[in-house]
Design a protein around this motif. Structure first.
Motif, mmCIF file in Angstrom:
data_model
loop_
_atom_site.group_PDB
_atom_site.id
_atom_site.type_symbol
_atom_site.label_atom_id
_atom_site.label_comp_id
_atom_site.label_asym_id
_atom_site.label_seq_id
_atom_site.Cartn_x
_atom_site.Cartn_y
_atom_site.Cartn_z
ATOM 1 N N ILE A 17 43.430 69.459 24.932
ATOM 2 C CA ILE A 17 43.071 70.488 23.951
ATOM 3 C C ILE A 17 41.572 70.448 23.659
ATOM 4 O O ILE A 17 40.916 71.501 23.572
ATOM 5 N N ILE A 18 41.017 69.237 23.526
ATOM 6 C CA ILE A 18 39.586 69.087 23.238
ATOM 7 C C ILE A 18 38.744 69.758 24.316
ATOM 8 O O ILE A 18 37.824 70.533 24.021
ATOM 9 N N HIS A 19 39.058 69.477 25.569
ATOM 10 C CA HIS A 19 38.248 70.022 26.663
ATOM 11 C C HIS A 19 38.514 71.513 26.868
ATOM 12 O O HIS A 19 37.610 72.234 27.312
ATOM 13 N N SER A 20 39.701 71.973 26.529
ATOM 14 C CA SER A 20 39.964 73.414 26.576
ATOM 15 C C SER A 20 39.100 74.136 25.544
ATOM 16 O O SER A 20 38.487 75.171 25.834
ATOM 17 N N ILE A 21 39.038 73.579 24.335
ATOM 18 C CA ILE A 21 38.232 74.179 23.265
ATOM 19 C C ILE A 21 36.759 74.188 23.646
ATOM 20 O O ILE A 21 36.063 75.196 23.473
ATOM 21 N N GLU A 22 36.262 73.071 24.176
ATOM 22 C CA GLU A 22 34.848 72.992 24.523
ATOM 23 C C GLU A 22 34.501 73.929 25.686
ATOM 24 O O GLU A 22 33.384 74.432 25.768
ATOM 25 N N THR A 23 35.451 74.161 26.584
ATOM 26 C CA THR A 23 35.228 75.127 27.666
ATOM 27 C C THR A 23 35.219 76.548 27.122
ATOM 28 O O THR A 23 34.356 77.362 27.473
ATOM 29 N N LEU A 24 36.150 76.843 26.224
ATOM 30 C CA LEU A 24 36.235 78.179 25.648
ATOM 31 C C LEU A 24 35.073 78.484 24.704
ATOM 32 O O LEU A 24 34.812 79.656 24.404
ATOM 33 N N ALA A 25 34.371 77.436 24.257
ATOM 34 C CA ALA A 25 33.218 77.665 23.388
ATOM 35 C C ALA A 25 32.155 78.510 24.089
ATOM 36 O O ALA A 25 31.397 79.239 23.438
ATOM 37 N N TYR A 26 32.111 78.440 25.431
ATOM 38 C CA TYR A 26 31.160 79.271 26.171
ATOM 39 C C TYR A 26 31.482 80.749 26.007
ATOM 40 O O TYR A 26 30.592 81.598 26.128
ATOM 41 N N ALA A 27 32.746 81.067 25.752
ATOM 42 C CA ALA A 27 33.149 82.464 25.582
ATOM 43 C C ALA A 27 32.570 83.064 24.312
ATOM 44 O O ALA A 27 32.384 84.279 24.227
ATOM 45 N N VAL A 28 32.278 82.216 23.327
ATOM 46 C CA VAL A 28 31.774 82.719 22.045
ATOM 47 C C VAL A 28 30.409 83.363 22.218
ATOM 48 O O VAL A 28 30.143 84.453 21.702
ATOM 49 N N ARG A 29 29.512 82.709 22.967
ATOM 50 C CA ARG A 29 28.182 83.282 23.180
ATOM 51 C C ARG A 29 28.267 84.598 23.948
ATOM 52 O O ARG A 29 27.576 85.563 23.627
ATOM 53 N N LEU A 30 29.105 84.618 24.982
ATOM 54 C CA LEU A 30 29.270 85.852 25.752
ATOM 55 C C LEU A 30 29.807 86.977 24.864
ATOM 56 O O LEU A 30 29.356 88.124 24.953
ATOM 57 N N SER A 31 30.755 86.630 24.008
ATOM 58 C CA SER A 31 31.310 87.627 23.096
ATOM 59 C C SER A 31 30.259 88.105 22.101
ATOM 60 O O SER A 31 30.179 89.298 21.793
ATOM 61 N N GLY A 32 29.444 87.169 21.593
ATOM 62 C CA GLY A 32 28.402 87.529 20.627
ATOM 63 C C GLY A 32 27.399 88.503 21.201
ATOM 64 O O GLY A 32 26.947 89.432 20.519
ATOM 65 N N SER A 43 27.999 80.928 14.519
ATOM 66 C CA SER A 43 28.764 80.328 13.422
ATOM 67 C C SER A 43 30.173 79.989 13.886
ATOM 68 O O SER A 43 30.699 78.905 13.591
ATOM 69 N N LEU A 44 30.784 80.917 14.614
ATOM 70 C CA LEU A 44 32.124 80.675 15.148
ATOM 71 C C LEU A 44 32.087 79.567 16.196
ATOM 72 O O LEU A 44 33.004 78.739 16.283
ATOM 73 N N PHE A 45 31.005 79.525 16.986
ATOM 74 C CA PHE A 45 30.811 78.472 17.983
ATOM 75 C C PHE A 45 30.765 77.099 17.303
ATOM 76 O O PHE A 45 31.392 76.148 17.766
ATOM 77 N N ASN A 46 30.030 77.003 16.193
ATOM 78 C CA ASN A 46 29.920 75.728 15.468
ATOM 79 C C ASN A 46 31.264 75.270 14.925
ATOM 80 O O ASN A 46 31.558 74.072 14.896
ATOM 81 N N VAL A 47 32.086 76.225 14.498
ATOM 82 C CA VAL A 47 33.423 75.881 14.005
ATOM 83 C C VAL A 47 34.260 75.282 15.131
ATOM 84 O O VAL A 47 34.948 74.266 14.945
ATOM 85 N N MET A 48 34.188 75.881 16.301
ATOM 86 C CA MET A 48 34.944 75.377 17.451
ATOM 87 C C MET A 48 34.490 73.981 17.849
ATOM 88 O O MET A 48 35.300 73.101 18.147
ATOM 89 N N VAL A 49 33.173 73.766 17.845
ATOM 90 C CA VAL A 49 32.633 72.447 18.182
ATOM 91 C C VAL A 49 33.089 71.419 17.155
ATOM 92 O O VAL A 49 33.455 70.287 17.509
ATOM 93 N N MET A 50 33.107 71.793 15.877
ATOM 94 C CA MET A 50 33.543 70.888 14.820
ATOM 95 C C MET A 50 35.007 70.501 15.003
ATOM 96 O O MET A 50 35.383 69.334 14.868
ATOM 97 N N VAL A 51 35.843 71.483 15.319
ATOM 98 C CA VAL A 51 37.271 71.215 15.558
ATOM 99 C C VAL A 51 37.440 70.278 16.749
ATOM 100 O O VAL A 51 38.242 69.335 16.712
ATOM 101 N N SER A 52 36.645 70.505 17.794
ATOM 102 C CA SER A 52 36.713 69.663 18.987
ATOM 103 C C SER A 52 36.300 68.229 18.662
ATOM 104 O O SER A 52 36.959 67.269 19.073
ATOM 105 N N ARG A 53 35.206 68.074 17.914
ATOM 106 C CA ARG A 53 34.729 66.734 17.555
ATOM 107 C C ARG A 53 35.736 66.013 16.661
ATOM 108 O O ARG A 53 35.961 64.808 16.785
ATOM 109 N N LEU A 54 36.354 66.756 15.729
ATOM 110 C CA LEU A 54 37.358 66.163 14.840
ATOM 111 C C LEU A 54 38.560 65.683 15.640
ATOM 112 O O LEU A 54 39.073 64.577 15.414
ATOM 113 N N ALA A 55 39.005 66.504 16.582
ATOM 114 C CA ALA A 55 40.135 66.109 17.429
ATOM 115 C C ALA A 55 39.783 64.886 18.263
ATOM 116 O O ALA A 55 40.621 63.996 18.479
ATOM 117 N N ASN A 56 38.535 64.816 18.705
ATOM 118 C CA ASN A 56 38.074 63.669 19.489
ATOM 119 C C ASN A 56 38.103 62.397 18.647
ATOM 120 O O ASN A 56 38.515 61.326 19.120
#
Length: 271
Positions: A17-32, A43-56
């Motif tokens: 799940i952690i690596h899926s989230i970190e891979t999908l984080a690239y989609a946020v910039r493209l979407s922006g 801002s949404l990218f930072n939330v995803m990174v925070m969730v990934s770090r917390l899960a880690n």
């Protein structure tokens, strides 16, 4: 003792799940860039990174406990096999993120617009996203990548140096904690020192990512918004970063044992 335990499966799922989230984080910039709301996207990218770090952080104690439950005979081989399964789950998680990338670009594009409408309220966005109507709409956007998704992507747009830098950083970040824990059983007299070294390794990997990789992607995104660049170029770079990330998780299998031995050797200069 069985190799595949419930604890190992749970940890592997966490890492996936952690690596899926970190891979999908690239989609946020493209979407922006697509919806021309890059600041909201970050801002949404930072939330995803925070969730990934917390899960880690949550999975680390469980990963360490695999050593405590290891058999007294063939300890090294048993722990190595389990940790390689965990590294393999990071590769699977990255592949899953790649398969979901087009879906999440569509979903994130709408999420960024709604985040702007909610005036930056993440709880408001989550509340809206959890409604039945929005969940139904999200399901409608699910689709797997097609060959046409690579249309317009050119290999000459891909900076080779950045590709390899990101691959190596990903490999180091993937095995940072695992190599430190394995080093603890190589030098049990300096186990605590070896385990604490994982924070230093991951910290350095994060700093390298921030210094060498993130600024280049951000500049490219700004160029697209300011009409000095094009979306296809940014998309090419993003796909390149995802590919290098995938190769980095595979390279981590090679780095795992040498990394553990290096940490074990390095601890004698600290104690």
């Amino acid at each position: 003792m069985e190799l595949f335990t419930e604890k190992l499966i749970l940890i592997a799922l966490f890492v996936l799940i952690i690596h899926s989230i970190e891979t999908l984080a690239y989609a946020v910039r493209l979407s922006g860039v697509r919806v021309r709301l890059l600041a909201s996207a970050l801002s949404l990218f930072n939330v995803m990174v925070m969730v990934s770090r917390l899960a880690n952080m949550m999975q680390q104690p469980f990963t360490g406990s695999l050593i405590d439950s290891a058999p007294e005979t063939h300890t090294f081989e048993f722990v190595e096999a389990q940790y390689r399964i965990i590294i393999g789950s990071s590769t699977i998680g990255t592949i899953l993120g790649i398969l979901l990338l087009p879906t999440f670009i569509s979903i994130f594009s709408r999420a960024i617009i709604h985040l702007s409408a909610e005036r930056g309220s993440i709880p408001g966005l989550v509340k809206k996203g959890m409604s039945i109507d929005y969940i139904r709409r999200g399901i409608g956007h699910i689709h797997l990548p097609k060959p046409s998704y690579l249309k317009g992507v050119r290999s000459k747009d891909i900076p080779v140096q950045l590709f390899f830098i990101n691959m190596i950083i990903t490999a180091v970040y993937t095995i940072g904690v695992l190599s430190a824990l394995y080093a603890a059983i190589i030098v049990p007299e300096r186990a605590a020192t070896a385990i604490m070294a994982s924070g230093l390794i991951n910290g350095l990997a994060t700093i390298l990512l921030i210094v060498f990789v993130d600024p280049k992607i951000s500049v490219l995104a700004d160029d697209v918004l300011n009409r000095r660049g094009n979306y296809l170029n940014l998309k090419s770079i993003a796909l390149m970063m995802i590919a290098s990330r995938l190769l980095g998780t595979i390279l981590a299998q090679l780095f795992f044992l040498p990394g553990a031995r290096y940490i074990a050797w390095f601890t004698k200069f600290i104690v």
